[in-house]
Design a protein around this motif. Structure first.
Motif, short mmCIF file in Angstrom:
data_model
loop_
_atom_site.label_atom_id
_atom_site.label_comp_id
_atom_site.label_asym_id
_atom_site.label_seq_id
_atom_site.Cartn_x
_atom_site.Cartn_y
_atom_site.Cartn_z
N VAL A 161 0.84 -1.20 0.00
CA VAL A 161 0.00 0.00 0.00
C VAL A 161 0.88 1.25 0.00
O VAL A 161 0.63 2.21 -0.74
CB VAL A 161 -0.94 0.01 1.23
CG1 VAL A 161 -1.80 1.27 1.23
CG2 VAL A 161 -1.82 -1.23 1.24
N ALA A 162 1.92 1.22 0.81
CA ALA A 162 2.84 2.37 0.88
C ALA A 162 3.52 2.57 -0.48
O ALA A 162 3.78 3.70 -0.89
CB ALA A 162 3.88 2.15 1.97
N GLU A 163 3.80 1.47 -1.18
CA GLU A 163 4.45 1.57 -2.49
C GLU A 163 3.51 2.20 -3.52
O GLU A 163 3.91 3.05 -4.31
CB GLU A 163 4.91 0.19 -2.97
CG GLU A 163 6.15 -0.29 -2.23
CD GLU A 163 6.56 -1.71 -2.59
OE1 GLU A 163 5.70 -2.51 -3.02
OE2 GLU A 163 7.75 -2.03 -2.43
N GLN A 164 2.25 1.77 -3.50
CA GLN A 164 1.29 2.29 -4.48
C GLN A 164 1.08 3.79 -4.32
O GLN A 164 0.82 4.49 -5.30
CB GLN A 164 -0.07 1.58 -4.33
CG GLN A 164 -0.08 0.16 -4.92
CD GLN A 164 -1.10 -0.73 -4.25
OE1 GLN A 164 -2.08 -0.25 -3.68
NE2 GLN A 164 -0.88 -2.03 -4.31
N SER A 165 1.20 4.28 -3.10
CA SER A 165 0.90 5.69 -2.85
C SER A 165 2.13 6.57 -2.89
O SER A 165 2.03 7.79 -2.88
CB SER A 165 0.26 5.83 -1.48
OG SER A 165 1.24 5.56 -0.51
N GLY A 166 3.32 5.96 -2.89
CA GLY A 166 4.54 6.77 -2.84
C GLY A 166 5.01 7.06 -1.42
O GLY A 166 6.11 7.56 -1.21
N LEU A 167 4.17 6.74 -0.44
CA LEU A 167 4.54 6.96 0.97
C LEU A 167 5.76 6.13 1.36
O LEU A 167 6.43 6.42 2.35
CB LEU A 167 3.36 6.63 1.89
CG LEU A 167 3.41 7.18 3.31
CD1 LEU A 167 3.24 8.69 3.29
CD2 LEU A 167 2.34 6.54 4.19
N ILE A 168 6.05 5.10 0.57
CA ILE A 168 7.20 4.23 0.84
C ILE A 168 8.49 5.03 0.87
O ILE A 168 9.45 4.65 1.55
CB ILE A 168 7.30 3.08 -0.21
CG1 ILE A 168 8.32 2.01 0.22
CG2 ILE A 168 7.67 3.64 -1.58
CD1 ILE A 168 7.92 1.18 1.37
N ASN A 169 8.53 6.15 0.13
CA ASN A 169 9.76 6.95 0.13
C ASN A 169 10.03 7.54 1.51
O ASN A 169 11.15 7.49 2.01
CB ASN A 169 9.68 8.05 -0.94
CG ASN A 169 9.71 7.45 -2.34
OD1 ASN A 169 10.63 6.70 -2.67
ND2 ASN A 169 8.71 7.75 -3.14
N GLU A 170 8.98 8.10 2.12
CA GLU A 170 9.15 8.64 3.47
C GLU A 170 9.41 7.54 4.48
O GLU A 170 10.22 7.68 5.39
CB GLU A 170 7.92 9.44 3.90
CG GLU A 170 7.87 10.83 3.34
CD GLU A 170 6.61 11.08 2.51
OE1 GLU A 170 5.56 11.38 3.12
OE2 GLU A 170 6.66 10.93 1.28
N VAL A 187 10.35 1.05 -5.66
CA VAL A 187 9.92 2.44 -5.84
C VAL A 187 11.03 3.40 -5.41
O VAL A 187 11.32 4.38 -6.11
CB VAL A 187 8.62 2.72 -5.04
CG1 VAL A 187 8.22 4.18 -5.15
CG2 VAL A 187 7.49 1.80 -5.51
N GLN A 188 11.64 3.12 -4.28
CA GLN A 188 12.76 3.95 -3.82
C GLN A 188 13.94 3.86 -4.78
O GLN A 188 14.54 4.87 -5.15
CB GLN A 188 13.26 3.47 -2.45
CG GLN A 188 12.34 3.65 -1.28
CD GLN A 188 12.96 2.97 -0.06
OE1 GLN A 188 12.76 1.78 0.17
NE2 GLN A 188 13.73 3.72 0.71
N PHE A 189 14.26 2.61 -5.14
CA PHE A 189 15.45 2.36 -5.95
C PHE A 189 15.39 3.06 -7.29
O PHE A 189 16.42 3.48 -7.84
CB PHE A 189 15.61 0.84 -6.15
CG PHE A 189 16.84 0.46 -6.92
CD1 PHE A 189 18.08 0.36 -6.29
CD2 PHE A 189 16.78 0.21 -8.29
CE1 PHE A 189 19.22 0.01 -7.01
CE2 PHE A 189 17.91 -0.13 -9.01
CZ PHE A 189 19.13 -0.24 -8.37
#
Ligand code: C2E
Ligand code: MG
Ligand code: MG
Ligand code: MG
Length: 292
Positions: free
Chosen positions: A80-89, A122-124
């Motif tokens: 879920v964090a990956e889909q929203s971009g929140l994974i970066n934070e 996503v981060q990479f």
């Protein structure tokens, strides 16, 4: 009749999808809230040499202490964090927290290990990924040499050339690189030759029934031999039994991780388990000599 069925099916999926979307939306809202309130923790799982004698590292594994729902494992929220971009934070928080924990490890005399951190594709794939990592390390005065980055095939396969450039830049900056969950993705062993990585982590799915499954034995042995012939170290994930460990020892696997050799645990417990007695004997003897 057929038309009715079709419509029912459509309605069914719509309702399911709506519920799923709603659920993901709630997870996302709670995740964002939890990021501001420090509701996350890193657990650490020990990584050993294959003889199980020397601690060589610790994999940082995120845990979410949800205010109402209790502890939620990463499999439930990383996607879920990956889909929203929140994974970066979230990823930034993970590295920053790992830096704080590394300082405590060093203070406890656990000096010579690497902390392995899971990096989302996503981060990479972000252009400023390396810069962002280095910024956080600098803020905490921790060296990239202390960190091993775990990436997955999903991070590298859709633009191999760009991924290789990023891996090379990361390695030049001092990070160690490991290919995580190896064998589950789409990349072939021949790709490993092109990747500037140092370690392959054999996925747990091949290890979990190693005793009884000849196919998994063959796959595991092939990964070990191929990796070694390319000059790469190999770690087996998810080792749960003595028989599995013995098989891997026989095949000359280099490192082991799993419930058999140590479960993930809070940083404080990791320190209690692996802290090294400070060698005061030299200082004491020096004191005695001078007092004679
Ligand atoms: P992973 O990177 O492959 O991590 C290993 C997972 O296997 C961990 O699950 C660990 O607890 C579990 N494990 C270790 N030894 C054994 C064993 O002997 N038996 C069994 N059954 N399981 C074992 P965990 O902590 O639930 O993490 C699941 C996945 O979530 C990780 O798989 C990783 O892909 C992801 N993850 C965890 N932390 C982070 C993070 O900080 N950032 C990102 N992006 N992903 C993370
Ligand atoms: Mg991992
Ligand atoms: Mg893994
Ligand atoms: Mg895995």
């Amino acid at each position: 009749q057929a038309k009715d069925d079709g419509r029912n099916t459509t309605r069914f999926f719509t309702r399911e999808m709506k519920a799923k979307l709603q659920q993901n939306k709630e997870i996302l809202t709670d995740l964002a809230e939890s990021l501001t309130q420090d509701h996350f923790e890193l657990y650490y799982q020990p990584l050993f040499t294959i003889d199980h004698k020397t601690l060589v590292g610790a994999e940082a594994l995120i845990r979410w202490h949800h205010p109402d729902k209790g502890m939620i494992p990463p499999d439930k929220f990383i996607a879920v964090a990956e889909q929203s971009g929140l994974i970066n934070e979230l990823g930034d928080w993970v590295l920053a927290q790992a830096c704080r924990d590394i300082k405590n490890f060093v203070n406890a005399g656990i000096l010579d290990i690497k902390v392995a951190i899971n990096i989302s594709p996503v981060q990479f794939k972000r252009k400023d990924f390396l810069q962002q990592m280095l910024l956080i390390l600098a803020q905490h005065d921790v060296s990239a040499n202390c960190i091993e980055l775990e990436i997955t095939e999903g991070a590298v396969m859709d633009n191999v050339d760009q991924a290789i450039d990023m891996m090379q830049a990361l390695h030049d900056a001092g990070f160690q690189l490991a290919m995580d969950d190896f064998g589950t993705g789409y990349s072939s062993l021949s790709y490993l030759k092109r990747f500037p990585i140092q370690k392959v982590k054999i996925d747990r799915s091949f290890i979990s029934d190693l005793e009884n499954d000849d196919d998994n034995k063959s796959i595991t042995t092939a990964i070990i031999q191929m990796s070694h012939s390319l000059g790469l170290d190999v770690l087996a994930e998810g080792v749960e039994t003595k028989a599995q460990l013995q098989y891997l020892q026989g095949e000359k696997c280099d490192f082991v991780q799993g419930y058999y050799t140590g479960r993930p645990m809070p940083a404080s417990q990791f320190i209690e388990t692996f802290k090294r007695a400070k060698d005061t004997s030299l200082a004491e003897r020096a004191g005695m000599v001078s007092s004679i």
